[in-house]
Design an enzyme around this catalytic site. Structure first.
Site, short mmCIF file in Angstrom:
data_model
loop_
_atom_site.label_atom_id
_atom_site.label_comp_id
_atom_site.label_asym_id
_atom_site.label_seq_id
_atom_site.Cartn_x
_atom_site.Cartn_y
_atom_site.Cartn_z
N GLU A 484 -26.20 -40.58 17.02
CA GLU A 484 -27.03 -39.37 17.04
C GLU A 484 -28.52 -39.69 17.14
O GLU A 484 -29.33 -39.32 16.27
CB GLU A 484 -26.73 -38.51 15.82
CG GLU A 484 -25.28 -38.04 15.80
CD GLU A 484 -25.00 -36.95 14.78
OE1 GLU A 484 -25.91 -36.56 14.03
OE2 GLU A 484 -23.84 -36.47 14.74
N GLU A 598 -17.36 -37.68 17.02
CA GLU A 598 -17.35 -36.95 15.75
C GLU A 598 -17.11 -35.48 16.07
O GLU A 598 -17.72 -34.93 16.99
CB GLU A 598 -18.66 -37.07 14.98
CG GLU A 598 -18.94 -38.42 14.35
CD GLU A 598 -20.22 -38.41 13.53
OE1 GLU A 598 -20.61 -37.32 13.02
OE2 GLU A 598 -20.84 -39.48 13.40
#
Length: 820
Positions: A484, A598
């Site tokens: 991320e 995810e």
């Protein structure tokens, strides 16, 4: 003879089920037992007392009474009610010392018809209440139990044993127990009555007389019956030769075995072994009987009618099943194959950070999910985190690498039959350009101060993997760059800084072998997809796949879950994935694989929706609609052994995991387990909330409801952190045609409110901050995932299977039909 352990699934002192049997050998249990004949005729023996029962008749058997049940026809169907005598003894202290007239009570004949009729009515009422489970049903069940015993005690002659008589009975019981245990342990050898006499300090002739008196069988008869049961069981389950099976069960005379076998089963052992359908109409084997008498149904519906949970009394059924509700139909054809079932949902799962893989409890849970859920890859954070001691710089400024802990991490994963989905992160302190960290375990999120050092770390790492595991293995792995980077908490640089990091990383991997797969941007919220494709297209940097993350909530949050969040539309993640797919297909690299490394309903590691039973249908709904859109969806994560926000504060705290820290399986776990157990081929099916699949000799149907109520402005942590009983919804009528003729075993599994719903049980336990060993065991037993129903089904020449299942909001049902 064996001691039968009775497990109570409810907070009630009663268990009711159906048994189909030919001969149930001498046994005993601590429960008071009422036996009612539904079909056939039986002989019930207690010592020298014998009772013959026909259809509709009942008998009562005391606790710790050694008894035997034999069908006088091919096979009899019985209704069994077992009641915990200790519960009743609280209110009637002499219950354990009561002896009914003749020791065995034939309820149907020994008392007047009105009393017998009343008892049957009370038993039917208990079943109705247990089936419908309206609010307060427990009180009705307890009341009916009291009335049953009140009627028996008031109308049946009995005596109360003195203390001396009770002691004498206990001596007799313990003596019988020792004899039986000795035979059970030695049946495969020659039984030596002299040895038995020495153990009991009794005369061998007295033992023979004693055994016959209290079982109705001679020692020789009992031993032959036991050996026959064992041999019959092995004929089904063991591929060994018939002769070896006979000898292994203690028979010395093979001709004698064949003679007795043909007398009992009306066929030869070989015919019995080869004819499964014939076996199903003959004897129920001892081993099967001890697994709950066979056909055990937790919810007792087969007593009452064809449809699950539909009681005979229409007034009682109005709340549970309304005639006004439209039935949801699932129609499929066994021969109408859509294609191979896409197993993408089981490709990858997430699991915290790399250092946690070295923990024993984590390793044990990883073994469970690899076997029962079939995940092929594991993705974890922090393979370069300093707790693994990967990288340091010596006094001369030279990089020093230590791969020992990394090797242990990957060895553990590979030993489970899984592979790493390698996330190349976070920054070792020796290479970091700053001191900014995230998570409780202080992952450094700054870019490298020297990109050549970073290149050398990654390149040396991949070379080491190739040397240790071989190129043929590593070519099957995925290498994802960072985590991320568009989230300021996880990467201190901007997008251009990340692209620089990606370029150096991809080159470091490909310089070892060009066939190794590398991708990114591993972004939060489907971001930077177009940008990284454009960047790699223009620079020529390799990009083998796209990775991104998405969660189904609205609201701002940080890595510790400090925020106010709400569950968004049930299709939030699905629609996001479809948007990414469309963008990739329109790009200059339209064939890139798309992996969500995810995803979940919520990105908050303290969100109770993860623990809730509602998470299970949320997972199934999403995975059904992701199918054909993405190449993998890695649920974050498989375990609550997860310390981004610090050690888990309580057993159920809203952690991401499918399994909690005590290895208790959440409702979400069973959703993945059921997905994994779907067959190889998917059948065409118009129902949007189900799969129907098949293998060669099995068909499976998995269907669910997902109902997300409007929660207004209530934060998830308050909205889902409570008891949430569901409303009833339309029942499901499943119909499968074209099934090959034969006998099948039907297994029904369920997830829903109070069914494999460990979180609701935890709430009702008072949500303790710490669980005792006894509480963990209780929660585990109540949420074990065992079948809700097991029975045999005969599919005739029309090939049709029809089944009706009542549903509540957010229920999940999984049906297996396996040929036997």
């Amino acid at each position: 003879m064996k001691y039968e352990i009775i497990n109570y699934d409810e907070k009630l002192p009663i268990k009711i089920f159906v048994a189909k049997l030919n001969n149930y050998p001498p046994h005993w249990h601590d429960e008071i037992e009422i036996v009612k004949v539904l079909e056939g005729k039986i002989k019930v023996s207690i010592s020298e007392s014998v009772c013959f029962l026909e259809k509709g008749e009942m008998a009562i058997i005391k606790h710790k009474e050694i008894h035997q049940i034999q069908s006088l026809e091919n096979e009899s169907l019985l209704q069994i009610i077992q009641i915990n005598y200790k519960f009743m003894e609280t209110h009637f202290p002499h219950l354990s010392r009561i002896s009914f007239e003749n020791n065995l009570l034939n309820i149907s004949k020994d008392i007047n018809l009105n009393v017998a009729s009343n008892l049957k009515q009370l038993i039917n009422e208990m079943i109705n209440y247990l089936s419908v489970r309206n609010q307060g049903y427990e009180f009705h069940v307890i009341s009916a139990i009291y009335k049953v015993f009140g009627s028996i005690i008031s109308n049946v002659p009995y005596t109360i044993s003195t203390e001396d008589e009770l002691e004498k009975n206990n001596i007799t019981f313990n003596r019988m127990k020792k004899i039986i245990e000795y035979i059970e342990q030695n049946y495969m050898n020659e039984i030596n009555i002299n040895t038995l006499a020495e153990i009991l300090h009794l005369n061998k002739y007295y033992i023979a007389h004693f055994f016959k008196k209290h079982t109705g069988l001679s020692l020789g008869q009992y031993i032959t019956n036991l050996r026959m049961n064992k041999a019959t069981e092995l004929l089904i389950k063991n591929e060994d030769s018939i002769t070896n099976i006979i000898l292994s069960c203690g028979f010395k005379n093979i001709k004698y075995f064949y003679k007795v076998f043909r007398e009992v089963y009306k066929c030869s052992p070989l015919e019995y072994k080869n004819n499964r359908q014939e076996r199903s109409n003959k004897k129920v084997h001892e081993s099967e009987v001890y697994q709950g008498y066979i056909y055990y149904t937790n919810k007792f519906q087969q007593i009452l009618g064809k449809n699950e949970f539909v009681p005979q009394d229409p007034e009682r059924s109005n709340k549970y099943i309304s005639s006004e509700k439209e039935i949801r139909n699932i129609y499929v054809d066994f021969n109408d194959v859509k294609g191979k079932h896409n197993k993408y949902a089981s490709l990858c799962v997430g699991g915290g950070r790399a250092g946690e893989v070295l923990r024993k409890d984590y390793d044990n849970q990883l073994d469970i999910i690899s076997k029962e859920c079939g995940f092929k890859y594991l993705k974890v954070h922090g393979i370069f985190h300093d707790e693994l001691g990967v990288c340091s710089i010596n006094s001369e400024g030279k990089l020093i690498y230590n791969w020992q802990y990394i090797d242990k991490v990957y060895d553990n994963i590979l030993e489970k039959g899984m592979k790493p989905f390698v996330e190349l992160s976070f920054m070792p302190l020796a290479l970091a350009s700053g001191d900014k960290t995230c998570f409780w375990w202080k992952a450094n999120v700054t870019p490298p101060k020297d990109y050549n050092h970073w290149y050398h770390l990654v390149n040396s790492f991949v070379k080491h993997l190739e040397e240790r595991y071989g190129r043929g293995e590593i070519i099957t792995w995925y290498f994802e760059v960072w985590n991320e980077p568009n989230h300021g908490g996880f990467f201190s640089g901007d997008m251009q800084e990340y692209f620089k990091l990606y370029d150096y990383t991809a080159k470091a991997v490909k310089d070892v072998y060009s066939g190794y797969r590398v991708g990114g941007p591993a972004s939060a919220g489907n971001c930077w997809i177009d940008e990284i494709i454009e960047h790699c297209s223009s620079t020529g940097t390799p990009l083998d796949f796209i990775t991104t993350h998405h969660y189904g909530i609205n609201g701002f949050y940080d890595e510790y879950g400090e925020c106010t969040i709400y569950l968004d539309n049930k299709d939030t993640v699905v629609n996001g994935a479809k948007g990414v797919k469309e963008r990739v297909m329109k790009s200059s690299m339209p064939n890139l694989e798309i992996h969500y490394t995810e995803w979940s309903s919520s990105c908050n590691p303290r969100d109770p929706i993860h623990d809730s039973y509602i998470e299970a249908p949320y997972i199934l709904h999403s995975i059904k609609n992701f199918q054909g859109v993405v190449d993998s969806m890695s649920y974050w994560s498989f375990t609550d052994i997860f310390e981004e926000g610090g050690p888990p504060p309580t057993p159920f705290h809203g952690g991401f995991g499918l399994i909690n820290t005590q290895s208790l399986k959440k409702a979400a776990y069973f959703a993945y387990k059921f997905i994994h157990e779907l067959g190889e081929y998917e059948l065409n099916n118009e129902d949007v909330a189900s799969w129907v699949c098949k293998n060669e000799n099995e068909v499976q149907a998995l269907f669910w409801d997902l109902t997300i109520d409007k929660q207004g402005d209530v934060d998830n942590r308050k909205y889902f952190n409570k008891d949430m009983p569901p409303a009833d919804i339309s029942p499901v009528a499943l119909e499968i045609k074209g099934i090959p003729k034969g006998w099948y075993q039907l297994e029904l599994y369920r997830i829903g409110y109070e069914i494999n719903d460990v979180y609701t049980e935890y709430i009702k336990m008072g949500s303790p901050d710490n669980l005792s060993c006894q509480q963990v065991e209780e929660l585990c037993n109540k949420n074990s995932g065992k079948p809700f129903l097991v029975q045999e089904v005969n599919i005739d020449s029309n090939g049709k299977f029809a089944y009706h299942v009542d549903m509540r909001e957010n229920d999940v049902c999984f049906i297996k039909l396996k040929k036997i």
